[in-house]
Scaffold this motif. Structure first.
Motif, PDB file in Angstrom:
ATOM      1  N   TYR A  32       0.826  -1.210   0.000  1.00 19.48           N
ATOM      2  CA  TYR A  32       0.000   0.000   0.000  1.00 19.48           C
ATOM      3  C   TYR A  32       0.856   1.254   0.000  1.00 19.48           C
ATOM      4  O   TYR A  32       1.864   1.337   0.702  1.00 19.48           O
ATOM      5  CB  TYR A  32      -0.916   0.023   1.216  1.00 19.48           C
ATOM      6  CG  TYR A  32      -2.115  -0.890   1.093  1.00 19.48           C
ATOM      7  CD1 TYR A  32      -1.976  -2.262   1.254  1.00 19.48           C
ATOM      8  CD2 TYR A  32      -3.362  -0.373   0.791  1.00 19.48           C
ATOM      9  CE1 TYR A  32      -3.063  -3.096   1.133  1.00 19.48           C
ATOM     10  CE2 TYR A  32      -4.465  -1.204   0.670  1.00 19.48           C
ATOM     11  CZ  TYR A  32      -4.304  -2.564   0.837  1.00 19.48           C
ATOM     12  OH  TYR A  32      -5.388  -3.388   0.711  1.00 19.48           O
ATOM     13  N   ALA A  33       0.418   2.245  -0.763  1.00 23.00           N
ATOM     14  CA  ALA A  33       0.943   3.590  -0.613  1.00 23.00           C
ATOM     15  C   ALA A  33       0.258   4.201   0.603  1.00 23.00           C
ATOM     16  O   ALA A  33      -0.960   4.091   0.753  1.00 23.00           O
ATOM     17  CB  ALA A  33       0.663   4.420  -1.856  1.00 23.00           C
ATOM     18  N   MET A  34       1.039   4.846   1.454  1.00 21.48           N
ATOM     19  CA  MET A  34       0.507   5.400   2.693  1.00 21.48           C
ATOM     20  C   MET A  34       0.653   6.915   2.697  1.00 21.48           C
ATOM     21  O   MET A  34       1.572   7.471   2.087  1.00 21.48           O
ATOM     22  CB  MET A  34       1.254   4.815   3.890  1.00 21.48           C
ATOM     23  CG  MET A  34       1.200   3.307   3.987  1.00 21.48           C
ATOM     24  SD  MET A  34      -0.459   2.673   4.197  1.00 21.48           S
ATOM     25  CE  MET A  34      -0.916   3.386   5.788  1.00 21.48           C
ATOM     26  N   GLY A  35      -0.243   7.562   3.403  1.00 23.79           N
ATOM     27  CA  GLY A  35      -0.165   9.010   3.454  1.00 23.79           C
ATOM     28  C   GLY A  35      -0.705   9.573   4.755  1.00 23.79           C
ATOM     29  O   GLY A  35      -1.432   8.899   5.483  1.00 23.79           O
ATOM     30  N   GLU A  88       0.006  26.965  12.927  1.00 25.03           N
ATOM     31  CA  GLU A  88      -0.770  26.624  11.733  1.00 25.03           C
ATOM     32  C   GLU A  88      -0.736  25.137  11.391  1.00 25.03           C
ATOM     33  O   GLU A  88      -1.432  24.693  10.484  1.00 25.03           O
ATOM     34  CB  GLU A  88      -0.313  27.441  10.530  1.00 25.03           C
ATOM     35  CG  GLU A  88       1.183  27.423  10.275  1.00 25.03           C
ATOM     36  CD  GLU A  88       1.892  28.629  10.872  1.00 25.03           C
ATOM     37  OE1 GLU A  88       1.584  29.012  12.029  1.00 25.03           O
ATOM     38  OE2 GLU A  88       2.784  29.186  10.186  1.00 25.03           O
ATOM     39  N   ASP A  89       0.058  24.358  12.118  1.00 27.32           N
ATOM     40  CA  ASP A  89       0.043  22.903  11.954  1.00 27.32           C
ATOM     41  C   ASP A  89      -1.087  22.266  12.760  1.00 27.32           C
ATOM     42  O   ASP A  89      -1.311  21.050  12.649  1.00 27.32           O
ATOM     43  CB  ASP A  89       1.377  22.295  12.388  1.00 27.32           C
ATOM     44  CG  ASP A  89       2.532  22.721  11.511  1.00 27.32           C
ATOM     45  OD1 ASP A  89       3.618  23.014  12.063  1.00 27.32           O
ATOM     46  OD2 ASP A  89       2.363  22.761  10.277  1.00 27.32           O
ATOM     47  N   THR A  90      -1.771  23.056  13.562  1.00 30.48           N
ATOM     48  CA  THR A  90      -2.879  22.543  14.363  1.00 30.48           C
ATOM     49  C   THR A  90      -3.978  21.989  13.464  1.00 30.48           C
ATOM     50  O   THR A  90      -4.470  22.690  12.574  1.00 30.48           O
ATOM     51  CB  THR A  90      -3.446  23.648  15.261  1.00 30.48           C
ATOM     52  OG1 THR A  90      -2.449  24.035  16.200  1.00 30.48           O
ATOM     53  CG2 THR A  90      -4.687  23.163  16.000  1.00 30.48           C
ATOM     54  N   ALA A  91      -4.334  20.731  13.686  1.00 25.90           N
ATOM     55  CA  ALA A  91      -5.337  20.063  12.845  1.00 25.90           C
ATOM     56  C   ALA A  91      -5.565  18.652  13.372  1.00 25.90           C
ATOM     57  O   ALA A  91      -4.813  18.174  14.236  1.00 25.90           O
ATOM     58  CB  ALA A  91      -4.865  19.990  11.396  1.00 25.90           C
ATOM     59  N   VAL A  92      -6.574  18.004  12.820  1.00 25.37           N
ATOM     60  CA  VAL A  92      -6.717  16.567  13.002  1.00 25.37           C
ATOM     61  C   VAL A  92      -5.937  15.902  11.877  1.00 25.37           C
ATOM     62  O   VAL A  92      -6.134  16.235  10.703  1.00 25.37           O
ATOM     63  CB  VAL A  92      -8.190  16.120  12.969  1.00 25.37           C
ATOM     64  CG1 VAL A  92      -8.284  14.605  13.098  1.00 25.37           C
ATOM     65  CG2 VAL A  92      -8.969  16.811  14.084  1.00 25.37           C
ATOM     66  N   TYR A  93      -5.052  14.999  12.243  1.00 26.74           N
ATOM     67  CA  TYR A  93      -4.198  14.311  11.275  1.00 26.74           C
ATOM     68  C   TYR A  93      -4.751  12.911  11.011  1.00 26.74           C
ATOM     69  O   TYR A  93      -5.019  12.157  11.956  1.00 26.74           O
ATOM     70  CB  TYR A  93      -2.766  14.242  11.783  1.00 26.74           C
ATOM     71  CG  TYR A  93      -2.044  15.560  11.643  1.00 26.74           C
ATOM     72  CD1 TYR A  93      -2.383  16.652  12.441  1.00 26.74           C
ATOM     73  CD2 TYR A  93      -1.039  15.734  10.693  1.00 26.74           C
ATOM     74  CE1 TYR A  93      -1.748  17.878  12.299  1.00 26.74           C
ATOM     75  CE2 TYR A  93      -0.384  16.953  10.544  1.00 26.74           C
ATOM     76  CZ  TYR A  93      -0.752  18.018  11.349  1.00 26.74           C
ATOM     77  OH  TYR A  93      -0.113  19.226  11.208  1.00 26.74           O
ATOM     78  N   TYR A  94      -4.892  12.585   9.732  1.00 27.02           N
ATOM     79  CA  TYR A  94      -5.469  11.313   9.315  1.00 27.02           C
ATOM     80  C   TYR A  94      -4.450  10.494   8.527  1.00 27.02           C
ATOM     81  O   TYR A  94      -3.722  11.025   7.690  1.00 27.02           O
ATOM     82  CB  TYR A  94      -6.683  11.542   8.421  1.00 27.02           C
ATOM     83  CG  TYR A  94      -7.839  12.239   9.086  1.00 27.02           C
ATOM     84  CD1 TYR A  94      -7.952  13.626   9.049  1.00 27.02           C
ATOM     85  CD2 TYR A  94      -8.821  11.513   9.751  1.00 27.02           C
ATOM     86  CE1 TYR A  94      -9.016  14.270   9.652  1.00 27.02           C
ATOM     87  CE2 TYR A  94      -9.890  12.149  10.365  1.00 27.02           C
ATOM     88  CZ  TYR A  94      -9.981  13.521  10.314  1.00 27.02           C
ATOM     89  OH  TYR A  94     -11.041  14.163  10.916  1.00 27.02           O
ATOM     90  N   CYS A  95      -4.477   9.207   8.765  1.00 31.59           N
ATOM     91  CA  CYS A  95      -3.670   8.252   8.030  1.00 31.59           C
ATOM     92  C   CYS A  95      -4.511   7.702   6.875  1.00 31.59           C
ATOM     93  O   CYS A  95      -5.723   7.488   7.028  1.00 31.59           O
ATOM     94  CB  CYS A  95      -3.237   7.134   8.967  1.00 31.59           C
ATOM     95  SG  CYS A  95      -2.239   5.849   8.227  1.00 31.59           S
ATOM     96  N   ASN A  96      -3.854   7.454   5.744  1.00 32.92           N
ATOM     97  CA  ASN A  96      -4.538   6.981   4.546  1.00 32.92           C
ATOM     98  C   ASN A  96      -3.759   5.841   3.920  1.00 32.92           C
ATOM     99  O   ASN A  96      -2.523   5.850   3.932  1.00 32.92           O
ATOM    100  CB  ASN A  96      -4.684   8.140   3.557  1.00 32.92           C
ATOM    101  CG  ASN A  96      -5.120   7.695   2.190  1.00 32.92           C
ATOM    102  OD1 ASN A  96      -4.304   7.476   1.297  1.00 32.92           O
ATOM    103  ND2 ASN A  96      -6.419   7.551   2.007  1.00 32.92           N
ATOM    104  N   ALA A  97      -4.491   4.885   3.347  1.00 36.16           N
ATOM    105  CA  ALA A  97      -3.861   3.774   2.635  1.00 36.16           C
ATOM    106  C   ALA A  97      -4.530   3.597   1.276  1.00 36.16           C
ATOM    107  O   ALA A  97      -5.764   3.545   1.195  1.00 36.16           O
ATOM    108  CB  ALA A  97      -3.974   2.479   3.440  1.00 36.16           C
TER     109      ALA A  97
END
Length: 117
Positions: A32-35, A88-97
């Protein structure tokens, strides 16, 4: 089917560091490509960084030189090392496959990162 679970978010002061982890299960992780993506309040979800099955990486301009994406196929885990954090990096971070054959794309539940003094 791929299940993704993020961890490592939290509150950090400007200039600080965090390392996010995304543990994958349910399929052959290495193909898988991950992001990593992020979504700040009132904004659209945006790409942060990606890593291919072969280890090639790509970064958003806003994080180049500060963030590093990596993967450990033996542990079925992808990481995001975040240094020199800014408000400005404040956010919800999500992992993707993403599978090499195309959709569907898989997402984790997200982990909150807050950069504030």
């Amino acid at each position: 089917q791929v299940r993704l679970v993020e961890s490592g978010g939290g509150l950090v002061q400007p200039g600080g560091s965090l390392r996010l982890s995304c543990a994958a299960s349910g399929s052959i992780f290495s193909i898988y490509a991950m992001g990593w993506y992020r979504q700040a309040p009132g904004k659209q979800r945006e790409l942060v960084a990606t890593i291919s099955s072969g280890g090639s990486t790509n970064y958003a301009d806003a994080v180049k030189g500060r963030f590093t994406i990596s993967r450990d196929n033996a542990k079925n885990t992808v990481y995001l090392q975040m240094n020199s954090l800014k408000p400005e990096d404040t956010a919800v971070y999500y992992c993707n496959a993403d599978a090499p054959w195309g959709p569907p794309s898989y997402w984790g539940q997200g982990t909150q990162v807050t950069v504030s003094s």
